[in-house]
Design a protein around this motif. Structure first.
Motif, mmCIF file in Angstrom:
data_model
loop_
_atom_site.group_PDB
_atom_site.id
_atom_site.type_symbol
_atom_site.label_atom_id
_atom_site.label_comp_id
_atom_site.label_asym_id
_atom_site.label_seq_id
_atom_site.Cartn_x
_atom_site.Cartn_y
_atom_site.Cartn_z
ATOM 1 N N ILE A 1 66.384 36.644 -0.877
ATOM 2 C CA ILE A 1 65.219 36.385 -0.033
ATOM 3 C C ILE A 1 65.628 35.635 1.225
ATOM 4 C CG2 ILE A 1 62.962 35.249 0.088
ATOM 5 C CD1 ILE A 1 62.745 35.613 -2.950
ATOM 6 N N SER A 2 66.399 34.563 1.048
ATOM 7 C CA SER A 2 66.819 33.765 2.205
ATOM 8 C C SER A 2 67.806 34.528 3.080
ATOM 9 C CB SER A 2 67.447 32.448 1.742
ATOM 10 O OG SER A 2 68.662 32.694 1.043
ATOM 11 N N GLY A 3 68.505 35.503 2.486
ATOM 12 C CA GLY A 3 69.474 36.278 3.242
ATOM 13 C C GLY A 3 68.867 37.397 4.057
ATOM 14 N N THR A 4 67.580 37.644 3.870
ATOM 15 C CA THR A 4 66.898 38.687 4.641
ATOM 16 C C THR A 4 66.731 38.235 6.090
ATOM 17 O OG1 THR A 4 65.678 39.372 2.660
ATOM 18 C CG2 THR A 4 64.826 40.110 4.788
ATOM 19 N N LYS A 5 67.048 39.092 7.016
ATOM 20 C CA LYS A 5 66.970 38.756 8.430
ATOM 21 C C LYS A 5 65.552 38.323 8.801
ATOM 22 C CE LYS A 5 68.031 40.522 13.048
ATOM 23 N NZ LYS A 5 68.507 41.690 13.833
ATOM 24 N N GLY A 6 65.465 37.190 9.465
ATOM 25 C CA GLY A 6 64.174 36.686 9.914
ATOM 26 C C GLY A 6 63.430 35.862 8.882
ATOM 27 N N LYS A 7 63.976 35.732 7.652
ATOM 28 C CA LYS A 7 63.310 34.960 6.599
ATOM 29 C C LYS A 7 63.973 33.594 6.449
ATOM 30 C CE LYS A 7 60.668 38.375 4.888
ATOM 31 N NZ LYS A 7 59.193 38.363 4.869
ATOM 32 N N SER A 8 63.173 32.590 6.165
ATOM 33 C CA SER A 8 63.695 31.272 5.804
ATOM 34 C C SER A 8 62.852 30.717 4.672
ATOM 35 C CB SER A 8 63.689 30.322 7.005
ATOM 36 O OG SER A 8 62.366 30.108 7.468
ATOM 37 N N VAL A 9 63.501 29.983 3.773
ATOM 38 C CA VAL A 9 62.839 29.442 2.585
ATOM 39 C C VAL A 9 62.844 27.919 2.662
ATOM 40 C CG1 VAL A 9 62.837 29.342 0.061
ATOM 41 C CG2 VAL A 9 63.612 31.432 1.232
ATOM 42 N N GLN A 10 61.713 27.317 2.341
ATOM 43 C CA GLN A 10 61.597 25.859 2.335
ATOM 44 C C GLN A 10 60.874 25.390 1.073
ATOM 45 O OE1 GLN A 10 59.642 24.497 5.901
ATOM 46 N NE2 GLN A 10 61.256 25.249 7.276
ATOM 47 N N PHE A 11 61.426 24.355 0.437
ATOM 48 C CA PHE A 11 60.750 23.670 -0.661
ATOM 49 C C PHE A 11 60.033 22.454 -0.073
ATOM 50 C CE2 PHE A 11 64.210 25.831 -2.881
ATOM 51 C CZ PHE A 11 63.591 26.317 -4.023
ATOM 52 N N HIS A 12 58.730 22.357 -0.298
ATOM 53 C CA HIS A 12 57.953 21.219 0.212
ATOM 54 C C HIS A 12 57.399 20.393 -0.947
ATOM 55 C CE1 HIS A 12 57.106 22.355 4.645
ATOM 56 N NE2 HIS A 12 58.135 23.070 4.225
ATOM 57 N N GLU A 13 57.229 19.102 -0.708
ATOM 58 C CA GLU A 13 56.617 18.193 -1.690
ATOM 59 C C GLU A 13 57.404 18.147 -3.000
ATOM 60 O OE1 GLU A 13 53.905 16.170 -1.129
ATOM 61 O OE2 GLU A 13 54.123 16.846 0.932
ATOM 62 N N VAL A 14 58.723 18.090 -2.892
ATOM 63 C CA VAL A 14 59.587 18.095 -4.080
ATOM 64 C C VAL A 14 59.733 16.669 -4.607
ATOM 65 C CG1 VAL A 14 61.835 18.800 -4.989
ATOM 66 C CG2 VAL A 14 60.853 20.004 -3.023
ATOM 67 N N ASN A 15 59.582 16.479 -5.915
ATOM 68 C CA ASN A 15 59.815 15.137 -6.442
ATOM 69 C C ASN A 15 61.317 14.834 -6.393
ATOM 70 O OD1 ASN A 15 61.234 15.483 -9.046
ATOM 71 N ND2 ASN A 15 59.317 16.264 -9.873
ATOM 72 N N TYR A 16 61.676 13.562 -6.471
ATOM 73 C CA TYR A 16 63.046 13.155 -6.181
ATOM 74 C C TYR A 16 64.033 13.550 -7.274
ATOM 75 C CZ TYR A 16 61.512 10.849 -1.975
ATOM 76 O OH TYR A 16 61.009 10.619 -0.722
ATOM 77 N N LEU A 17 63.577 13.700 -8.498
ATOM 78 C CA LEU A 17 64.444 14.188 -9.571
ATOM 79 C C LEU A 17 64.825 15.639 -9.325
ATOM 80 C CD1 LEU A 17 62.480 12.586 -12.513
ATOM 81 C CD2 LEU A 17 64.879 12.087 -12.002
ATOM 82 N N VAL A 18 63.835 16.445 -8.982
ATOM 83 C CA VAL A 18 64.095 17.860 -8.717
ATOM 84 C C VAL A 18 64.911 18.028 -7.439
ATOM 85 C CG1 VAL A 18 63.017 20.081 -8.164
ATOM 86 C CG2 VAL A 18 62.081 18.656 -9.997
#
Length: 398
Positions: free
Chosen positions: A360-377
């Protein structure tokens, strides 16, 4: 993997969890580590306390500076492998020794998250007093998240009725099963979520076994959420050759494996049951009603949503979850994975998630973001290399 899923710990080829784990190299562990004094050998180049406390926004470049704190990654991995007490002791000791420099606040936040997830409000409040005294600022706030079993399961009348089982599967679930009995009178399809179950005992197994057999007799269709987690918790109290007071845990394990249609795993477990109780092994019976499995509390965003809501726990196979994320990504160049409800990611599942997100992240024009992640994860993700395929933004402490 499927062979291990239904076998007792004593016969399964699993990671040794009898003692603390330490990494001696990438993905290598040994069990002679004593969490007493932790000296970081990595020079820390971290954001200021103000930034870590959430008073300013973090960007991916800034987050990259917080990714190499071996002790914190070690604690995150311990938590992900189920060694909660060891992780807690490691973080508590790091805070007491105060030898992490600017990374110290991260250890505090990880411990706050651990107590919140474990629903240990007393320890959380005690830590809050220490935090306020040390930093002279307001500590994170405790969030009450217990579900009232008397409350309706969903405001959506079209949703499948069902129950979320608590962390302890013991005699106290009888009230929950009474509610399940009432729900079964009004619906032929029921959803049973075992994603929160962390411990089981013979009494709880016996009560659930009776309920499951009743649902089989009444030919209810079932949606089983995190059923693999339930089998893991059951087998954790079993030992081949040890004849306990009741056969209920064994029989519940076999019942669930039949519902999951894991015939090979069922047959192995039935032989172990036969050896233990000196009885003939039960025959495999495929379910006559429809049984669907699901990822624990997966809440995919709808087509028009900007975010994909991650489940409360991620464990076992992540194939279904990755497919949901991929479907969401088709309509979004910026793929935001909302982790505000995510509490824990199993160690093995984190590696699967990484592999699933690479295309998914390797697809041209795509970017992946994790938001609101707890600090353990967050630190688990850093240790496993998810930082290489996605930006990781921790949740703000409030």
């Amino acid at each position: 993997m499927s062979r291990d899923m239904g076998r007792p710990k004593s016969l399964s080829s699993k990671m040794n969890t009898d003692g603390p784990l330490t990494r001696t190299g990438p993905n290598q562990f040994h069990s002679d580590f004593i969490a007493t004094d932790f000296q970081s050998t990595v020079a820390l180049n971290l954001p200021t306390t103000e930034l870590l406390l959430g008073h300013t926004e973090l960007n991916p470049a800034t987050m990259a500076q917080t990714e190499s704190v071996p002790l914190l990654e070690e604690a995150a991995i311990l938590f992900a492998t189920g060694q909660v007490k060891v992780a807690e002791h490691m973080l508590r000791s790091a805070i007491d020794l105060d030898n992490l420099g600017n990374a110290a606040t991260l250890a505090w936040f990880m411990l706050f998250d651990l107590y919140q997830i474990e629903k240990n409000q007393y320890a959380f409040e005690s830590l809050s007093l220490d935090y306020a005294g040390k930093y002279e600022t307001s500590p994170p706030v405790w969030h009450n998240s217990e579900t009232n079993i008397d409350a309706p399961e969903s405001k959506d009348e079209s949703a499948i009725p069902g129950l979320v089982f608590p962390s302890k599967l013991d005699g106290e679930i009888i009230k929950l099963l009474q509610k399940l009995n009432n729900l079964s009178d009004s619906s032929k399809v029921l959803k049973l979520d075992f994603g929160r179950v962390k411990t089981v005992d013979p009494v709880g197994c016996g009560l659930l076994l009776r309920a499951m057999r009743n649902l089989k007799k009444t030919k209810h269709d079932l949606v089983l959420v995190a059923a693999q987690n339930l089998t893991e918790q059951i087998r954790s109290i079993l030992e081949v050759g040890r004849r306990d007071e009741t056969e209920a845990p064994w029989l519940l394990l076999l019942e669930v494996l039949q519902l999951l249609q894991l015939k090979e795993v069922f047959e192995e477990a039935s032989i172990d049951y036969c050896v233990t109780f000196e009885v003939s092994p039960p025959a495999f019976e495929a379910p006559t009603s429809k049984v669907t499995t699901a990822v624990a509390e997966a809440i995919p965003a709808d087509e028009n949503s900007d975010r994909f809501m991650m489940p409360k726990t991620i464990e076992g196979s992540t194939e279904a979850l990755v497919k949901q994320i991929a479907a969401h990504a088709k309509n979004h160049d910026l793929v935001i994975l909302d982790c505000s409800q995510l509490e824990r990611v199993e160690f093995g599942a984190s590696a699967q998630l990484l592999n699933g997100l690479v295309p998914i992240s390797g697809t041209k024009g795509k970017s992946v973001q994790f938001h609101e992640v707890n600090y353990l994860v967050m630190h688990l993700f850093n240790a496993m290399g998810l930082k290489n395929v996605a930006a990781i933004f921790p949740r703000k402490q409030s």
